[in-house]
Write an enzyme that holds these catalytic residues in place. Structure first.
Site, PDB file in Angstrom:
ATOM      1  N   ASP A  22       0.831  -1.212   0.000  1.00 43.86           N
ATOM      2  CA  ASP A  22       0.000   0.000   0.000  1.00 43.86           C
ATOM      3  C   ASP A  22       0.864   1.260   0.000  1.00 43.86           C
ATOM      4  OD1 ASP A  22      -2.385   1.367  -0.050  1.00 43.86           O
ATOM      5  OD2 ASP A  22      -2.741   1.240   2.100  1.00 43.86           O
ATOM      6  N   HIS A  39       2.635   3.511  -8.872  1.00 48.34           N
ATOM      7  CA  HIS A  39       2.482   2.078  -9.177  1.00 48.34           C
ATOM      8  C   HIS A  39       3.705   1.575  -9.952  1.00 48.34           C
ATOM      9  CE1 HIS A  39      -1.452   2.325  -7.553  1.00 48.34           C
ATOM     10  NE2 HIS A  39      -1.998   2.964  -8.562  1.00 48.34           N
ATOM     11  N   LEU A 133      10.919 -20.482  -4.752  1.00 46.28           N
ATOM     12  CA  LEU A 133       9.867 -19.625  -4.187  1.00 46.28           C
ATOM     13  C   LEU A 133       8.586 -19.686  -5.013  1.00 46.28           C
ATOM     14  CD1 LEU A 133       9.105 -17.220  -2.194  1.00 46.28           C
ATOM     15  CD2 LEU A 133       9.865 -15.706  -4.028  1.00 46.28           C
TER      16      LEU A 133
HETATM   17  C1  IPE Z   1      -5.451  -2.830  -0.408  1.00 50.32           C
HETATM   18  O1  IPE Z   1      -5.097  -1.494  -0.541  1.00 50.32           O
HETATM   19  C2  IPE Z   1      -5.390  -3.517  -1.730  1.00 50.32           C
HETATM   20  C3  IPE Z   1      -4.062  -3.629  -2.332  1.00 50.32           C
HETATM   21  C4  IPE Z   1      -2.923  -3.275  -1.807  1.00 50.32           C
HETATM   22  C5  IPE Z   1      -4.055  -4.225  -3.641  1.00 50.32           C
HETATM   23  P1  IPE Z   1      -6.206  -0.350  -0.698  1.00 50.32           P
HETATM   24  O2  IPE Z   1      -5.446   0.917  -0.814  1.00 50.32           O
HETATM   25  O3  IPE Z   1      -7.126  -0.683  -1.799  1.00 50.32           O
HETATM   26  O4  IPE Z   1      -6.991  -0.458   0.679  1.00 50.32           O
HETATM   27  P2  IPE Z   1      -7.882   0.620   1.442  1.00 50.32           P
HETATM   28  O5  IPE Z   1      -8.848   1.143   0.449  1.00 50.32           O
HETATM   29  O6  IPE Z   1      -6.969   1.695   1.936  1.00 50.32           O
HETATM   30  O7  IPE Z   1      -8.504  -0.139   2.556  1.00 50.32           O
HETATM   31  C1  IPE Z   2      -1.452   0.249  -3.421  1.00 51.51           C
HETATM   32  O1  IPE Z   2      -1.251   1.626  -3.423  1.00 51.51           O
HETATM   33  C2  IPE Z   2      -1.627  -0.313  -4.814  1.00 51.51           C
HETATM   34  C3  IPE Z   2      -3.006  -0.712  -5.139  1.00 51.51           C
HETATM   35  C4  IPE Z   2      -4.013  -0.728  -4.323  1.00 51.51           C
HETATM   36  C5  IPE Z   2      -3.249  -1.143  -6.493  1.00 51.51           C
HETATM   37  P1  IPE Z   2      -2.485   2.623  -3.437  1.00 51.51           P
HETATM   38  O2  IPE Z   2      -2.796   2.948  -4.857  1.00 51.51           O
HETATM   39  O3  IPE Z   2      -3.587   2.123  -2.622  1.00 51.51           O
HETATM   40  O4  IPE Z   2      -1.824   3.901  -2.751  1.00 51.51           O
HETATM   41  P2  IPE Z   2      -2.513   4.883  -1.713  1.00 51.51           P
HETATM   42  O5  IPE Z   2      -3.056   4.055  -0.597  1.00 51.51           O
HETATM   43  O6  IPE Z   2      -3.588   5.605  -2.443  1.00 51.51           O
HETATM   44  O7  IPE Z   2      -1.389   5.770  -1.269  1.00 51.51           O
HETATM   45 MG    MG Z   3      -4.116   2.323  -0.684  1.00 52.56          MG
END
Ligand code: IPE
Ligand code: IPE
Ligand code: MG
Length: 252
Positions: A22, A39, A133
């Site tokens: 995240d 990303h 792995l």
């Molecule tokens: C969880 O992250 C999903 C992934 C890392 C793929 P999100 O960014 O979607 O989660 P929330 O919305 O903060 O709970």
């Molecule tokens: C995690 O990073 C990647 C995915 C959920 C695909 P986020 O895109 O959720 O990044 P934040 O949480 O908005 O910073």
């Molecule tokens: Mg996120």
């Protein structure tokens, strides 16, 4: 960093580590860039952590890359993520293969664009005989989606007379999950300062040790992985028993 690595007890490496990657969006925003830039940089962290896990002899690494709920993000971000997925799979399969890593996917693959399904199918096939792995990508995955699918499967098999309700136990449920081939994760890491599970591996994380760090995913490197494993190794896993019982059960 070497000193962190030296402190790790190699006889107690978690067999299965699961990561909620995240913070890509926030990382990008902090650099004045758009979310896709984050990303894109997150892929470098994936490479680094896959390598780190392989070096340590971790057997299973599950990465939460895209959740069922992430489909509700702006269309441009979703399509950018899917393109990045196809690109990364195509570019990295050879490296995975060279390192004896086997790719696996959990989640609703049918929801993915055809190009992604095709790239994944090829990579799964190319790496299927690798014995190192097992890299499990959670794509269009959520724990509730997985549980609903499992319950449907169980109900169907009961209806077909293959299974009787009184014989359904935890093992049966496990067999109907996408993760039926893998042991439960012992360690779950979430980056970027959120303290929640966000619909990840709901059944499987029952007794996982949870580790949260403020580090954003694009900044997460082997050093941070080692810190998480060291923290894991400092914990006493009791599984409902008392500390005294556990200390007798596991000789030092
Ligand atoms: C969880 O992250 C999903 C992934 C890392 C793929 P999100 O960014 O979607 O989660 P929330 O919305 O903060 O709970
Ligand atoms: C995690 O990073 C990647 C995915 C959920 C695909 P986020 O895109 O959720 O990044 P934040 O949480 O908005 O910073
Ligand atoms: Mg996120």
């Amino acid at each position: 960093m070497d000193s962190l690595l030296e402190q790790i007890d190699t006889s107690r490496i978690p067999r299965h580590i699961a990561i909620i990657m995240d913070g890509n969006g926030r990382w990008a925003k902090e650099q004045g860039q758009d979310r896709l830039f984050g990303h894109f940089h997150g892929v470098e962290s994936v490479r680094n952590i896959v390598e780190g896990c392989a070096e340590l002899g971790v057997e299973f690494l599950t990465l939460y890359a895209f959740s069922t709920e992430n489909w509700d993000r702006p269309a441009q971000e979703v399509s950018g993520l899917m393109e990045l997925l196809v690109d990364t799979i195509r570019k990295e399969t050879e490296t995975l293969n060279r390192n004896n890593i086997r790719l696996e996917v959990i989640g609703d693959k049918n929801m993915l664009p055809e190009s992604a399904q095709k790239a994944l199918a090829e990579s799964l096939d190319i790496t299927r005989n690798n014995s190192g792995l097992r890299l499990i990508m959670a794509l269009s995955y959520s724990g509730r989606w997985e549980l609903v699918r499992a319950i449907r499967g169980i109900a169907t098999d009961v209806q077909l007379g293959k299974l009787s309700p009184e014989n359904i136990d935890q093992e049966t449920v496990k067999q109907y999950l996408d993760t039926s081939d893998f042991p439960d994760p012992e360690l779950m890491i979430r980056t970027s300062g959120e303290y929640r599970i966000s619909n990840f591996l709901l059944f499987q994380l029952a007794y996982a040790e949870l580790y949260f760090t403020d580090t954003r995913w694009p900044d997460f490197r082997k050093k941070h992985l080692y810190e998480a494993i060291l923290n894991f190794q400092s914990r006493e896993r009791r599984f409902g028993k008392t500390g005294e019982q556990v200390q007798v059960d596991t000789p030092a």
